[in-house]
Each structure stands twice: as structure tokens, then as C-alpha cells.
Design a protein around this motif. Structure first.
Motif: not given
Ligand SMILES: Nc1ncnc2c1ncn2[C@@H]1O[C@H](COP(=O)(O)OP(=O)(O)OP(=O)(O)O)[C@@H](O)[C@H]1O
Ligand SMILES: [Mg+2]
Length: 505
Positions: A22-28, A30-41, A105-108, A115-121
Motif C-alpha cells: 500500500g505504501m509503495e503503490s501510494l508512493f508510485r 503520487f510519483e506518477n501523477f506528480s511532476e516532481g517528487t523528492f526525499v530528504v533526510d 510534504r510529508l514526514p517520514i 522523524t528521519i526525513g521527508g517526502v515532497g510531491f
């Protein structure tokens, strides 16, 4: 094996597996539909960014963005806030140099909730569905831009040297020193009683300097509560300070970058802040409150005070090192009574300006009225003169005003019968202490009850208040902090009331 058979033969799902998928497909998704995705530590450094997004911010190879602070890759990114607070920012608009983007923007978090990082779409395509909101946003942006433009205008100097009226030797010397100060970069210290034109001259020096096209930013130290001064000067990081919105605040030091910072009423600065100011002046850099960001700012300092700074230094209320740092070029503005030759030219210039503003015929003053003005002691200097003339222009319909009409407007600080000591200050030297040259003004005087019939209650109260504040100031040699303490109100309240009674002058 993702299906498990129970002893009865029914199939059970592997819940962990489903959750993970579920998590992976959510990420995918979002990734597919979004123009940009990035992850930070956890330090908001980029650990992954997709190609499209990296390209949009000028990184042809996404690898080049890895390890950089998120703001270096995506200016205006709020990812640092997400990893610091651990809270998501579900929907926001990100300003870019092209069109703005809708971002999430979501925390990881790890298993312990840390919190060990964050992901943004970034969802540019979704902007089409958000057209109404976007139209509203664009309108708000346009209004903001207009407000900024008018702020820019307000940050330009209001006066030039030409606004400083006076041809007496003392006034000419002041202008000569100010012109010289405009040509150099060192700090300037403007000293003089209240209303002698320190602020006007600060504007003139900025306008005459190489920084004229850059902002002139003023901090009135006395008008801001001590607890807010540091933020006012140096700014604050997002969320660093209660009462400041979550986006933080840009300090005046940063706003003045490339221009001039005018520190008005510097004598009222709390000692702790004096040390920070000194450090900022020496290092040309500082850290906004609650941030670990170093801000560099190139400002030229003009400081002003009506207080006796050397005395404050002697009393330990003003740091000697800061005093010496500011006192590179000091200009003493003489009180009006020490340059009486300038009185009439000032009267004519001010009356003309006020008459034009009030859209009336240039108002004349009869000889006896001029005499009355000349005899007056002017403890509030040019500001007081201007206030009196403003009231005359507002209240008197006659084209020519006589002494009888003018006299009540001079209020409680009316002409002293004691002969006034003529110029005691030689240009460039500190003016003599106020009390020595105006014995009558310093003595306590009863506050007059305004003549009732012609007045409204509000006007009478305003007159009373002006006279009362004026008396308090006189009694304290023009030192606002002392006058405020004496009548039991805060410095900030004193300034506010003073500005109100003086019509914002
Ligand atoms: N030489 C001058 N020519 C024309 N106007 C003047 C002159 N000096 C002062 N003024 C006017 O008098 C008023 C007070 O001047 P300013 O605010 O510069 O005084 P200040 O020294 O900063 O006083 P304070 O210490 O109370 O802040 C302003 O309206 C200013 O325009
Ligand atoms: Mg001032």
C-alpha cells in the motif's frame, strides 16, 4: 508467500505485505501523477529527486542535487520545517521562478515515531482542477506585489539635504558635515535634542549616498518593547518565536541589505541587545532567532539619539565599545534656540508647505505673531514649531494670523520671560544641556484647561494630552524613557501618544 492458509483451509492475507505494498503503490501513484517528487533526510538534505523535478530546478543530472540542502535545490522549500516539526504540510503553494506549484510534504518516521526525513510531491497538473483557488491566489499575489511596491516606496528616503531648512552658520555646518558623511561608508551618529531634525538628516544622508537606490530601513528602538527588539533586528526562524507566524520573520538588518539601517533612539537599547548589535556590526553577519542559518548583510548604520550617550556610557547603561563603534562620525544638531536666524525661514517654509497641503492660500503671519514665535523658547525645536504652525493652518481661517490668535496655540510651554541664552554651541560640538538654556521650560508648570466653548471634548483632551506629555518631556530634558517612567506609562505608549498628538510627526 503472501497468502497464508489457516488450519480450516480459508485463505488469510499477509497484512504486513499489504500494508507495505500500500505504501509503495501510494508512493508510485503520487510519483506518477506528480511532476516532481523528492526525499530528504532528517537534516533536510536531498537523498533522492526525480529527473523531471531536478531538471525544473536546473539540475540536468539528479545526482548533482543529492546531499545538498533542500533550499539549495528548491528555493522556498519548507521541507526543513517538516523534518524539524515532524508535521506534514498537506497542501501548499510553492513559489518558483516560473508558475507556482501545488505541493504536499510529508514526514517520514521510523518505527519509534522519530522523524528521519521527508517526502515532497509537486502536483502542477492538478492546477487545472484548482483554477478557482488559483485565480484567488493570483489576485492575492497581485495585491501583495502592489503592497510591496508601496513599501519599497516608503523605504526610500523621504527627505534630501534640501529639506533641511537653515542658513545660519550652525545649520550650514550641520549640512556640510552631513554631506561629507553621505560620501563615506562609516557609521554616523546624530545627536541633538528632540525635534532638531535628526531623522530628517538621516534621510538626507541616505539619499545623498551611493546607497540611495537601496532601502532605508528604520528601527525606532524606543518604540518597540525590549522583548521584541531582537526579532525586529535579526528576524526569527519559522516557529522559533511565539507570536511570529510559522514562516518566521525577516529582520530589519536583512531588509536593509545593501542600504542604510537607521537606528533611532539608540540610547534606549537594552544592554543585551547592544552586545548582539556590536557583534553583527563587527562580523557583518548574524543568526536569526532560533535558526542555525547565518545571514550576511551589508548595511550602513546611521544612529540617532536625544539622550546623552557619554553619560549613559559612564552610568554603564550603554556599552562603551558600541559607542566608539558608532561614534566615528558624529553630527550635533543644534537646538532651534541656538540658531534663531533660521526661525523665520523655517516658519515661511513650513507654512508654505502646510498651506499647499491644506489647499488654502498661503497663510500670512502678522508682525506681532512673528515676534511671539521669535520670543518663544522652542523646547520641542523644529517639530514643536511645525506642530504649532500646523494647528494654525488647520484652525485659522484668516489669511493673516496675529499674536492673539497664535498665543493660545503655543500651549503650556509659552514664551519664557527669562532672556534666552543665544548660541552657546559652536558647530560640531555637543549642545549644552537643555536645562541650562531653558530655565522656564524645565520648571513644573500647571497644565492649562483649554478654553472650553470653542472646543470639542476630544479636541480639549488632545490639547491637554499634548501639553501634559510636553511637560513631562521638558522636565526630563527631552529623554523619553525617563519622561514615560515619570508619568507611569511605557516608552512605547509614550511614543504612540506623542505621535498621535503630533499628528504622526
Ligand atoms: N532643519 C529643518 N528644516 C525643515 N524641517 C525640519 C528641520 N528640522 C526638523 N524639521 C522637521 O521637524 C520635525 C521633527 O524632525 P525630526 O523627526 O527629524 O527630529 P528628531 O531630531 O528626529 O526628533 P526626535 O529626537 O524627537 O525623534 C519633522 O517634521 C521635520 O521635517
Ligand atoms: Mg527622531
Amino acid at each position: 508467500m503472501h497468502k497464508i492458509a489457516d488450519p480450516g483451509g480459508a485463505l488469510l492475507f499477509d497484512y504486513d505485505y499489504v500494508a507495505r505494498r500500500g505504501m509503495e503503490s501510494l508512493f508510485r501513484t503520487f510519483e506518477n501523477f506528480s511532476e516532481g517528487t523528492f526525499v530528504v533526510d532528517e537534516h533536510a538534505r536531498v537523498v533522492w529527486i526525480n529527473k523531471r523535478y531536478a531538471a525544473r530546478f536546473g539540475f540536468t543530472n539528479p545526482q548533482d542535487a543529492i546531499g545538498l540542502d533542500c533550499e539549495q535545490v528548491i528555493p522556498n522549500s519548507l521541507m526543513r520545517e517538516v523534518v524539524t516539526t515532524g508535521k506534514p504540510i498537506l497542501l501548499d503553494l510553492l513559489e518558483t521562478d516560473r508558475e507556482p506549484m501545488i505541493v504536499t510534504r510529508l514526514p517520514i518516521k521510523d518505527d519509534n515515531g522519530r522523524t528521519i526525513g521527508g517526502v515532497g510531491f509537486a502536483l502542477f497538473d492538478e492546477l487545472k482542477a484548482l483554477t478557482p483557488i488559483f485565480a484567488h491566489y493570483s489576485r492575492a499575489q497581485a495585491e501583495l506585489a502592489a503592497a510591496r511596491r508601496s513599501l519599497d516606496h516608503a523605504r526610500r528616503a523621504k527627505y534630501t539635504f534640501a529639506s533641511f531648512v537653515g542658513a545660519s552658520p550652525a545649520a550650514q555646518e550641520v549640512k556640510r558635515q552631513a554631506r561629507r558623511a553621505a560620501l563615506v561608508e562609516s557609521p554616523v551618529l546624530l545627536l541633538g535634542e528632540t525635534g532638531t531634525g535628526k531623522e530628517l538628516l538621516a534621510h538626507g544622508i541616505h539619499a545623498g549616498s551611493a546607497r540611495a537606490e537601496r532601502p532605508l530601513v528604520t528601527v525606532n528602538v524606543a518604540a518597540i518593547p525590549d522583548t521584541l527588539l531582537e526579532v525586529e533586528f535579526f528576524g526569527a526562524a519559522p516557529g522559533a518565536y511565539t507570536g511570529v507566524d510559522r514562516k518566521g520573520r525577516v529582520g530589519k538588518f536583512e531588509l536593509a541589505d545593501g542600504g542604510t539601517l537607521f537606528l533611532d533612539e539608540i540610547g534606549d537599547m537594552p544592554l543585551a541587545l547592544q552586545s548582539k548589535l556590536l557583534r553583527a556590526l563587527q562580523d557583518r553577519e548574524f543568526e536569526p532567532l532560533g535558526s542555525n542559518r547565518i545571514v550576511r548583510s551589508d548595511v550602513r548604520i546611521i544612529a540617532a539619539t536625544s539622550a546623552d550617550l557619554p553619560a549613559l556610557v559612564a552610568e554603564g547603561r550603554f556599552r562603551a565599545d558600541l559607542y566608539y563603534r558608532l561614534n566615528v562620525l558624529s553630527i550635533n544638531l543644534p537646538p532651534l534656540r541656538a540658531r534663531r536666524a533660521d526661525l523665520l525661514p523655517l516658519v515661511y517654509a513650513i507654512v508654505e508647505e502646510l498651506s499647499i497641503k491644506a489647499e488654502r492660500h498661503p497663510m500670512g503671519l502678522r508682525d506681532d505673531a512673528l515676534q511671539l514665535l521669535s520670543d518663544y523658547d522652542w523646547p520641542g525645536n523644529v517639530r514643536e514649531l511645525r506642530n504649532v504652525l500646523e494647528r494654525v493652518v488647520m484652525l485659522c481661517d484668516e489669511d493673516s494670523v496675529d499674536a492673539a490668535t497664535l498665543a493660545p496655540l503655543l500651549g503650556a510651554r509659552r514664551a519664557s520671560p527669562v532672556p534666552v541664552v543665544e548660541p552657546v554651541t559652536s558647530p560640531g560640538e555637543p549642545s549644552a544641556p537643555a536645562a541650562e538654556t531653558r530655565p522656564a521650560a524645565a520648571a513644573p508648570m500647571p497644565v492649562p484647561v483649554p478654553e472650553a466653548p470653542a472646543q470639542s471634548y476630544a479636541a480639549a483632551m488632545a490639547q491637554f494630552e499634548a501639553a501634559f506629555l510636553g511637560q513631562a518631556l521638558d522636565a526630563c530634558g527631552g529623554r523619553v524613557a525617563e519622561a514615560a517612567a515619570r508619568i507611569g506609562i511605557s516608552r512605547a505608549a509614550f511614543y504612540k501618544k506623542l505621535a498621535a498628538t503630533r499628528g504622526g510627526l
